[in-house]
Design a protein around this motif. Structure first.
Motif, PDB file in Angstrom:
ATOM      1  N   SER A 104     -61.303 -88.790 -66.118  1.00  0.00           N
ATOM      2  CA  SER A 104     -60.032 -88.876 -66.505  1.00  0.00           C
ATOM      3  C   SER A 104     -58.942 -89.033 -65.437  1.00  0.00           C
ATOM      4  N   LYS A 105     -59.465 -88.657 -64.124  1.00  0.00           N
ATOM      5  CA  LYS A 105     -58.645 -88.676 -62.943  1.00  0.00           C
ATOM      6  C   LYS A 105     -58.338 -89.994 -62.731  1.00  0.00           C
ATOM      7  N   ALA A 106     -56.994 -90.036 -62.079  1.00  0.00           N
ATOM      8  CA  ALA A 106     -56.584 -91.416 -61.789  1.00  0.00           C
ATOM      9  C   ALA A 106     -57.060 -91.766 -60.332  1.00  0.00           C
ATOM     10  N   LYS A 107     -57.464 -93.156 -60.387  1.00  0.00           N
ATOM     11  CA  LYS A 107     -57.923 -93.727 -59.214  1.00  0.00           C
ATOM     12  C   LYS A 107     -56.934 -93.343 -57.911  1.00  0.00           C
ATOM     13  N   ARG A 108     -57.515 -92.907 -56.780  1.00  0.00           N
ATOM     14  CA  ARG A 108     -56.972 -92.653 -55.497  1.00  0.00           C
ATOM     15  C   ARG A 108     -56.481 -94.201 -55.038  1.00  0.00           C
ATOM     16  N   ALA A 109     -55.076 -94.134 -54.440  1.00  0.00           N
ATOM     17  CA  ALA A 109     -54.813 -95.308 -53.796  1.00  0.00           C
ATOM     18  C   ALA A 109     -55.467 -95.530 -52.450  1.00  0.00           C
ATOM     19  N   PRO A 110     -55.810 -96.722 -52.071  1.00  0.00           N
ATOM     20  CA  PRO A 110     -56.599 -97.021 -50.974  1.00  0.00           C
ATOM     21  C   PRO A 110     -55.892 -96.516 -49.686  1.00  0.00           C
ATOM     22  N   ARG A 111     -56.605 -95.866 -48.645  1.00  0.00           N
ATOM     23  CA  ARG A 111     -56.039 -95.474 -47.459  1.00  0.00           C
ATOM     24  C   ARG A 111     -56.299 -96.285 -46.321  1.00  0.00           C
ATOM     25  N   PRO A 112     -55.519 -96.433 -45.409  1.00  0.00           N
ATOM     26  CA  PRO A 112     -56.108 -97.057 -44.041  1.00  0.00           C
ATOM     27  C   PRO A 112     -57.189 -96.244 -43.529  1.00  0.00           C
ATOM     28  N   ARG A 113     -58.142 -96.875 -43.062  1.00  0.00           N
ATOM     29  CA  ARG A 113     -59.392 -96.133 -42.591  1.00  0.00           C
ATOM     30  C   ARG A 113     -59.822 -96.845 -41.213  1.00  0.00           C
ATOM     31  N   LYS A 114     -59.846 -95.965 -39.985  1.00  0.00           N
ATOM     32  CA  LYS A 114     -60.465 -96.508 -39.100  1.00  0.00           C
ATOM     33  C   LYS A 114     -61.711 -97.112 -38.979  1.00  0.00           C
ATOM     34  N   GLY A 115     -61.686 -98.308 -38.386  1.00  0.00           N
ATOM     35  CA  GLY A 115     -63.011 -99.298 -38.576  1.00  0.00           C
ATOM     36  C   GLY A 115     -64.124 -98.651 -37.784  1.00  0.00           C
ATOM     37  N   PHE A 116     -65.364 -98.879 -38.025  1.00  0.00           N
ATOM     38  CA  PHE A 116     -66.466 -98.749 -37.231  1.00  0.00           C
ATOM     39  C   PHE A 116     -66.454 -99.435 -36.006  1.00  0.00           C
ATOM     40  N   ALA A 117     -67.411 -98.801 -35.233  1.00  0.00           N
ATOM     41  CA  ALA A 117     -67.497 -99.491 -33.765  1.00  0.00           C
ATOM     42  C   ALA A 117     -68.112-100.992 -33.845  1.00  0.00           C
ATOM     43  N   ALA A 118     -67.759-101.764 -32.925  1.00  0.00           N
ATOM     44  CA  ALA A 118     -68.194-103.075 -33.189  1.00  0.00           C
ATOM     45  C   ALA A 118     -69.484-103.498 -32.894  1.00  0.00           C
ATOM     46  N   HIS A 119     -70.085-102.498 -31.853  1.00  0.00           N
ATOM     47  CA  HIS A 119     -71.343-102.691 -31.562  1.00  0.00           C
ATOM     48  C   HIS A 119     -72.496-102.425 -32.913  1.00  0.00           C
ATOM     49  N   LEU A 120     -72.036-101.765 -33.964  1.00  0.00           N
ATOM     50  CA  LEU A 120     -73.044-101.545 -34.891  1.00  0.00           C
ATOM     51  C   LEU A 120     -73.357-102.579 -35.592  1.00  0.00           C
ATOM     52  N   GLU A 121     -74.733-102.604 -36.125  1.00  0.00           N
ATOM     53  CA  GLU A 121     -75.164-103.695 -36.899  1.00  0.00           C
ATOM     54  C   GLU A 121     -74.537-103.829 -38.203  1.00  0.00           C
ATOM     55  N   ARG A 122     -73.935-105.024 -38.662  1.00  0.00           N
ATOM     56  CA  ARG A 122     -73.508-105.240 -39.992  1.00  0.00           C
ATOM     57  C   ARG A 122     -74.590-105.989 -40.749  1.00  0.00           C
ATOM     58  N   ILE A 123     -74.762-105.426 -41.987  1.00  0.00           N
ATOM     59  CA  ILE A 123     -75.790-106.040 -43.102  1.00  0.00           C
ATOM     60  C   ILE A 123     -74.623-106.384 -44.280  1.00  0.00           C
ATOM     61  N   GLU A 124     -74.572-107.698 -44.558  1.00  0.00           N
ATOM     62  CA  GLU A 124     -73.708-107.933 -45.516  1.00  0.00           C
ATOM     63  C   GLU A 124     -74.325-108.105 -46.995  1.00  0.00           C
ATOM     64  N   VAL A 125     -73.683-107.378 -47.962  1.00  0.00           N
ATOM     65  CA  VAL A 125     -74.203-107.585 -49.452  1.00  0.00           C
ATOM     66  C   VAL A 125     -73.194-108.256 -50.273  1.00  0.00           C
ATOM     67  N   VAL A 126     -73.637-109.498 -50.682  1.00  0.00           N
ATOM     68  CA  VAL A 126     -72.399-110.110 -51.461  1.00  0.00           C
ATOM     69  C   VAL A 126     -72.759-110.038 -53.072  1.00  0.00           C
ATOM     70  N   ILE A 127     -72.046-109.514 -53.909  1.00  0.00           N
ATOM     71  CA  ILE A 127     -72.322-109.149 -55.154  1.00  0.00           C
ATOM     72  C   ILE A 127     -71.424-110.410 -56.196  1.00  0.00           C
TER      73      ILE A 127
END
Length: 540
Positions: A104-127
């Motif tokens: 029943s808790k209200a959904k938290r508003a999205p906060r700005p988040r520091k991005g991950f390092a650019a050299h990390l591998e990205r694996i995209e999952v499309v739903i």
């Protein structure tokens, strides 16, 4: 449902069914209430424990001397460890309460988040969404998307490298041919270079002893005795000695070098006891004055703290040596030595530390006044860190020179009024005796205001005890530590320079935790607003 709205059927069976349904509903409500009472009781107990820990920390840090738990103050690492445990406990309470609330808790508003390092591998999952009924024949147009990133990890996995070297013979030709075996660090041994690197980094950079690594490997049914790993580390260290010597050579090519030493418990073979040896540390980091030289840290293990050790380590160096007040470094600046070109620069943090201890104890008005007058010096340094030496000199002459002159004037004025054996007099004499070296940063932009850089580099080794050389009347390089600590130590230094004042931050953090726990306690009892939307943030 109120009595006037309750429509009772005339049928007896329907009435019985209604009574049974109401009884089941009442039983469910009673069961849920009992569950919530248990959750609240458990949460209140956790809150009480966490509140007690916060109060203990406050007494340890801010209480009077008689109320402190022990004579020595907790270190930054100890405070960080305790606050991490507190934050873990608070997060567990919040998760428990959210689960009990049934979503029943209200959904938290999205906060700005520091991005991950650019050299990390990205694996995209499309739903993709399911196609609504009646839209199968219509054209689908992409008008936007929501993107989220989560950090994943692939656990370390052991594997066996099987190397085959076939032997061949040719018909009509005498002899056998076979490819030469590749060179290995451990001849005829089982570890690859990757495993040696993994073990060395874990031990010397991450402070993970070999006996713990032995247990970690055993979880994957890989049985390697720690004594065998110790032999591997000795061989790796021998192979890296030229690299350690080269690192010290590069350090001595710098315009300014930091130096410090600390005690190191050392095993005495055959006696079962530990003796005191010394770890000498040298750091080069030209970034504060805009230099392009690589940041490097090197350690030297010695059985002595004599000045002969540093003279041997820095033989041929003719730059700036920034140190604490230890007298052994003074011999490098004497005119009768080959290192007569060394210029000594002192550390203002060591001066401040002596006055701050008196100020914290409330035993000296002069000490409190001195500490307050010193504060602008570090504020001025923050503004010019990373700037060209000329810019740093100009700023220091404008902002710091008058402060330094006033501090020495205050010391010279108050010293005759104090008892010669008093602590404030000792602190003043410490500063006046090193006045030339302390004032040197005002006229040379390459010099830092303190030697905290080398203290941060030496601290991980002193705290972790990740290496403890055997006593052999020993001296020489510790080749593994500088290789694996150079980048890690300097990353820690960058983070530490970005942190605010720890004492005020820690006090605010403790109050924040305590008030947050109080809020949760009121919410559990039903006499307050309940869980706040945000738990106390973690210190950097």
């Amino acid at each position: 449902m109120s009595a006037p709205d309750l429509a009772l059927p005339d049928d007896v069976d329907a009435l019985k069914a209604m009574v049974v349904a109401m009884a089941e509903k009442a039983a469910l409500l009673e069961e849920r209430n009992l569950h919530l009472e248990l959750v609240n009781k458990s949460a209140e107990e956790r809150i009480a424990r966490l509140t007690a820990v916060v109060k203990m920390l406050e007494r340890s840090r801010f209480g009077s001397r008689s109320e402190r738990l022990r004579a020595g103050a907790l270190s930054e690492e100890q405070y960080a460890l305790v606050f991490d445990e507190i934050e873990t406990g608070v997060a567990a309470i919040q998760a428990q309460m959210e689960k009990s609330a049934g979503g029943s808790k209200a959904k938290r508003a999205p906060r700005p988040r520091k991005g991950f390092a650019a050299h990390l591998e990205r694996i995209e999952v499309v739903i993709e969404p399911e196609t609504p009924a009646g839209c199968e024949a219509l054209e689908k147009i992409l008008i936007g998307e929501d993107v989220s990133e989560r950090l994943d990890v692939t656990p370390a996995k052991f594997r066996v490298i099987v190397t085959r070297r076939p032997k061949y013979a040719y018909k009509g030709w005498d002899g056998v041919i076979q490819a030469a075996a590749p060179a290995r660090i451990i001849e005829s041994g089982i570890p690859t270079e990757a495993l040696l690197a993994q073990s060395a980094v874990s031990k010397y950079a991450d402070g993970l002893p070999l006996y713990r690594q032995e247990a970690i490997y055993a979880r994957d049914q890989v049985e390697i005795d720690r004594s065998q790993m110790a032999q591997w580390m000795g061989k790796v260290g021998f192979e890296l000695e030229p690299l350690a010597d080269y690192a010290l050579t590069r350090i001595k090519q710098g315009e300014r070098v930091f130096a410090d030493e600390t005690t190191l418990p050392t095993l005495a073979p055959g006696s079962g006891k530990a003796k005191t040896a010394y770890l000498w540390t040298y750091v080069r980091d030209d970034r504060p004055f805009g230099g392009s030289g690589p940041p490097i840290v090197v350690y030297r293990f010695e059985d002595s703290r004599a000045g002969e050790c540093v003279a041997r380590h820095l033989d041929g160096y003719r730059g700036i040596l920034q140190v604490d007040g230890y007298a052994a470094y003074n011999r490098l600046a004497r005119s009768d030595r080959g290192n007569d070109g060394v210029t000594l620069a002192a550390c203002w943090s060591h001066v401040r530390r002596k006055f701050y201890e008196l100020h914290a104890a409330g035993s000296s008005v002069i000490a409190s006044q001195t500490v307050a007058q010193m504060a602008p010096l570090w504020a001025a340094e923050e503004a010019v860190r990373g700037q060209d030496p000329a810019v740093r000199i100009t700023a220091r002459q404008e902002k710091s020179a008058a402060v330094v002159a006033a501090l020495f004037a205050l010391g010279e004025k108050e010293l005759p009024k104090l008892s010669g054996k008093s602590k404030p007099a000792e602190a003043i004499r410490y500063a006046l005796g090193r006045r030339a070296a302390l004032e040197r940063f005002l006229t040379d932009g390459r010099i830092e205001i303190d030697s905290n850089t080398v203290e941060r580099a030496i601290r991980p080794q002193a705290i972790s005890g990740s290496f403890c050389p055997c006593w052999a009347g020993g001296r020489g390089p510790l080749p593994l530590a500088p290789v694996f600590r150079t980048s890690a130590s300097l990353r820690e230094q960058r983070r530490a320079r970005q942190r605010p004042d720890h004492s005020s931050r820690r006090r605010a953090r403790a109050c924040h935790y305590r008030s947050g726990l109080d809020d949760r306690s009121r919410g559990l009892r039903g006499d307050g607003p309940g869980l706040p939307a945000r738990i106390a943030c973690r210190a950097a």
